[in-house]
Design a protein around this motif. Structure first.
Motif, PDB file in Angstrom:
ATOM      1  N   VAL A   2       0.844  -1.201   0.000  1.00 24.60           N
ATOM      2  CA  VAL A   2       0.000   0.000   0.000  1.00 24.60           C
ATOM      3  C   VAL A   2       0.872   1.241   0.000  1.00 24.60           C
ATOM      4  N   GLU A   3       0.587   2.163  -0.912  1.00 21.08           N
ATOM      5  CA  GLU A   3       1.280   3.446  -0.971  1.00 21.08           C
ATOM      6  C   GLU A   3       0.242   4.567  -1.032  1.00 21.08           C
ATOM      7  N   CYS A   4       0.177   5.363   0.015  1.00 23.91           N
ATOM      8  CA  CYS A   4      -0.688   6.549   0.042  1.00 23.91           C
ATOM      9  C   CYS A   4       0.203   7.775   0.166  1.00 23.91           C
ATOM     10  N   GLU A   5       0.016   8.730  -0.731  1.00 21.70           N
ATOM     11  CA  GLU A   5       0.770   9.972  -0.665  1.00 21.70           C
ATOM     12  C   GLU A   5      -0.181  11.157  -0.823  1.00 21.70           C
ATOM     13  N   GLU A   6      -0.148  12.054   0.155  1.00 18.42           N
ATOM     14  CA  GLU A   6      -0.973  13.264   0.118  1.00 18.42           C
ATOM     15  C   GLU A   6      -2.426  12.923  -0.220  1.00 18.42           C
ATOM     16  N   LEU A   7      -2.932  11.853   0.390  1.00 17.30           N
ATOM     17  CA  LEU A   7      -4.263  11.357   0.060  1.00 17.30           C
ATOM     18  C   LEU A   7      -5.339  12.270   0.640  1.00 17.30           C
ATOM     19  N   VAL A   8      -6.267  12.677  -0.213  1.00 14.15           N
ATOM     20  CA  VAL A   8      -7.341  13.593   0.182  1.00 14.15           C
ATOM     21  C   VAL A   8      -8.681  12.965  -0.170  1.00 14.15           C
ATOM     22  N   LYS A   9      -9.636  13.068   0.767  1.00 14.32           N
ATOM     23  CA  LYS A   9     -11.008  12.656   0.485  1.00 14.32           C
ATOM     24  C   LYS A   9     -11.947  13.727   1.024  1.00 14.32           C
ATOM     25  N   ILE A  10     -12.747  14.292   0.120  1.00 12.59           N
ATOM     26  CA  ILE A  10     -13.714  15.329   0.477  1.00 12.59           C
ATOM     27  C   ILE A  10     -15.118  14.809   0.186  1.00 12.59           C
ATOM     28  N   TYR A  11     -15.967  14.860   1.192  1.00  9.82           N
ATOM     29  CA  TYR A  11     -17.370  14.522   1.017  1.00  9.82           C
ATOM     30  C   TYR A  11     -18.179  15.813   0.922  1.00  9.82           C
ATOM     31  N   LYS A  12     -19.130  15.837   0.007  1.00  8.12           N
ATOM     32  CA  LYS A  12     -19.976  17.022  -0.136  1.00  8.12           C
ATOM     33  C   LYS A  12     -21.403  16.656   0.212  1.00  8.12           C
ATOM     34  N   VAL A  13     -21.949  17.332   1.228  1.00  3.01           N
ATOM     35  CA  VAL A  13     -23.327  17.136   1.652  1.00  3.01           C
ATOM     36  C   VAL A  13     -24.037  18.467   1.492  1.00  3.01           C
ATOM     37  N   ASP A  15     -24.451  21.882   0.413  1.00  2.00           N
ATOM     38  CA  ASP A  15     -23.424  22.864   0.038  1.00  2.00           C
ATOM     39  C   ASP A  15     -22.229  22.840   0.975  1.00  2.00           C
ATOM     40  N   ILE A  16     -22.160  21.810   1.821  1.00  2.00           N
ATOM     41  CA  ILE A  16     -21.088  21.727   2.808  1.00  2.00           C
ATOM     42  C   ILE A  16     -20.080  20.669   2.379  1.00  2.00           C
ATOM     43  N   GLU A  17     -18.807  21.034   2.409  1.00  4.49           N
ATOM     44  CA  GLU A  17     -17.738  20.094   2.103  1.00  4.49           C
ATOM     45  C   GLU A  17     -17.033  19.675   3.386  1.00  4.49           C
ATOM     46  N   VAL A  18     -16.874  18.382   3.549  1.00  8.32           N
ATOM     47  CA  VAL A  18     -16.180  17.831   4.717  1.00  8.32           C
ATOM     48  C   VAL A  18     -14.925  17.122   4.241  1.00  8.32           C
ATOM     49  N   MET A  19     -13.769  17.535   4.749  1.00 13.98           N
ATOM     50  CA  MET A  19     -12.501  16.920   4.358  1.00 13.98           C
ATOM     51  C   MET A  19     -12.178  15.802   5.345  1.00 13.98           C
ATOM     52  N   ALA A  20     -12.444  14.570   4.932  1.00  7.90           N
ATOM     53  CA  ALA A  20     -12.225  13.420   5.810  1.00  7.90           C
ATOM     54  C   ALA A  20     -10.755  13.044   5.902  1.00  7.90           C
ATOM     55  N   LEU A  21     -10.030  13.163   4.788  1.00  9.56           N
ATOM     56  CA  LEU A  21      -8.585  12.934   4.777  1.00  9.56           C
ATOM     57  C   LEU A  21      -7.915  14.181   4.227  1.00  9.56           C
ATOM     58  N   GLN A  22      -6.833  14.602   4.894  1.00  5.16           N
ATOM     59  CA  GLN A  22      -6.216  15.884   4.565  1.00  5.16           C
ATOM     60  C   GLN A  22      -4.731  15.725   4.238  1.00  5.16           C
ATOM     61  N   GLY A  23      -4.446  14.963   3.208  1.00  2.56           N
ATOM     62  CA  GLY A  23      -3.044  14.780   2.829  1.00  2.56           C
ATOM     63  C   GLY A  23      -2.373  13.673   3.604  1.00  2.56           C
ATOM     64  N   LEU A  24      -3.021  12.542   3.705  1.00  2.49           N
ATOM     65  CA  LEU A  24      -2.520  11.420   4.503  1.00  2.49           C
ATOM     66  C   LEU A  24      -1.429  10.663   3.744  1.00  2.49           C
ATOM     67  N   ASP A  25      -0.379  10.299   4.463  1.00  2.00           N
ATOM     68  CA  ASP A  25       0.711   9.470   3.921  1.00  2.00           C
ATOM     69  C   ASP A  25       0.752   8.154   4.686  1.00  2.00           C
ATOM     70  N   LEU A  26       0.841   7.048   3.956  1.00  2.00           N
ATOM     71  CA  LEU A  26       0.901   5.737   4.613  1.00  2.00           C
ATOM     72  C   LEU A  26       1.542   4.741   3.666  1.00  2.00           C
ATOM     73  N   TYR A  27       2.454   3.938   4.202  1.00  2.00           N
ATOM     74  CA  TYR A  27       3.104   2.890   3.431  1.00  2.00           C
ATOM     75  C   TYR A  27       3.013   1.587   4.225  1.00  2.00           C
ATOM     76  N   VAL A  28       2.573   0.533   3.563  1.00  2.00           N
ATOM     77  CA  VAL A  28       2.415  -0.765   4.216  1.00  2.00           C
ATOM     78  C   VAL A  28       3.171  -1.802   3.398  1.00  2.00           C
ATOM     79  N   GLU A  29       4.059  -2.530   4.050  1.00  3.07           N
ATOM     80  CA  GLU A  29       4.854  -3.542   3.364  1.00  3.07           C
ATOM     81  C   GLU A  29       4.047  -4.826   3.156  1.00  3.07           C
ATOM     82  N   LYS A  30       4.440  -5.609   2.163  1.00  2.00           N
ATOM     83  CA  LYS A  30       3.793  -6.894   1.927  1.00  2.00           C
ATOM     84  C   LYS A  30       3.987  -7.800   3.146  1.00  2.00           C
ATOM     85  N   GLY A  31       2.919  -8.442   3.552  1.00  2.00           N
ATOM     86  CA  GLY A  31       2.982  -9.362   4.676  1.00  2.00           C
ATOM     87  C   GLY A  31       2.903  -8.700   6.039  1.00  2.00           C
TER      88      GLY A  31
END
Length: 298
Positions: A2-13, A15-31
């Motif tokens: 798994v490779e996550c770099e500057e991961l962003v997730k915005i939900y729009k409800v 006229d309101i935007e909710v930023m659930a992820l704000q530039g998340l970084d994560l690396y997970v090795e196999k196993g």
């Protein structure tokens, strides 16, 4: 895996935007066997949904097993969910079909891949310790047994990544330990990359790495180590009480731009608001309040 770099997730409800992820970084090795922790609303479940292909990122980079989840077609995404990833939910109603036996539940995902492998389904039930209850329906099984069947279902199509969302959330301590031991044994036996999202601090004893998420960003992680001794711990009182018993080393996460997220209570203890001094001192990076704002002691 798994490779996550500057991961962003915005939900729009509306006229309101909710930023659930704000530039998340994560690396997970196999196993690797790891857990993701954090307060409600920190972005844990959002991350798991993105990794599982149940939702799409708004921006950033997300690769799983070399596959770019931002650029996948709908057809490729369906294949990804069917073949690359397995999911275990907290609520057994999402894991199991009540009118099917345990064996039939494990066989069900195989149908969507094209063929049933009954012998493999029986082997999976044996691996989770339920080979003798293959003909039982979910209501004839305990909560812990149902969750172990759910793990077997998640492995039915031989995924490369196992995702578990609060797998012990509705179980008592003894039963939760059994389920966690099953997950750990499968991780070791199959070399299966496993990510668990949880509030359950008991997991710290079962996994190799614990990643803490705060405000939609990875903020720190605990890596299991052999040596014992004093360990700095997560800022929440409950985490501090539990994790202090563990032989883990806490590390802050530094992103590609060199930014590090510092716990708010650390800053407040020094009287730091939105500015601070930074300097190198004998091989250490030292953070200080601005001139004239040093916290008085004594």
């Amino acid at each position: 895996m798994v490779e996550c770099e500057e991961l962003v997730k915005i939900y729009k409800v509306a006229d309101i935007e909710v930023m659930a992820l704000q530039g998340l970084d994560l690396y997970v090795e196999k196993g690797e066997l790891m857990a993701i922790i954090g307060n409600s609303g920190s972005g844990k479940s959002t991350l798991l949904n993105l990794l599982g292909g149940l939702d799409r990122p708004t921006a950033g980079k997300l690769f799983v097993d070399g596959k770019d989840l931002l650029k996948m077609s709908e057809r490729d995404l369906v294949r990804y969910k069917r073949e690359t990833v397995g999911f275990v939910w907290q609520n057994n109603a999402r894991n199991l079909i009540p009118y099917l036996s345990a064996l039939e539940n494990v066989e069900l995902p195989m149908i969507f891949k094209g063929r049933i492998r009954r012998q493999r389904a029986r082997e999976l039930l044996d691996m989770v310790g339920l080979g003798n209850k293959a003909d039982r329906k979910p209501l004839e099984l305990s909560g812990g047994e149902q969750q172990r069947v759910a793990i077997a279902i998640a492995l039915a199509n031989d995924p490369k990544l196992l995702l578990a969302d609060e797998p012990t959330g509705s179980l008592d301590t003894a039963t939760a330990n059994v389920v966690l031991d099953v997950i750990r044994e499968l991780n070791r036996q199959l070399g299966l990359t496993t990510i668990i999202v949880t509030h359950d601090l008991r997991l710290a004893r079962k996994v190799d790495r614990v990643v803490a998420i705060r405000d939609g960003k990875t903020s720190s992680e605990f890596i299991r180590r052999v040596d014992s001794g004093d360990v700095r711990t997560f800022e929440e009182e409950e985490m501090e009480a539990r994790m202090s018993e563990m032989s883990h080393q806490e590390l802050a996460i530094v992103d590609r731009a060199g930014r590090v997220q510092i716990p708010r209570d650390y800053l407040e203890s020094l009287g730091i608001s939105n500015r601070l001094k930074i300097k190198l001192d004998d091989g250490k990076i030292v953070l200080l309040p601005p001139e004239g704002k040093q916290k008085k002691t004594g």
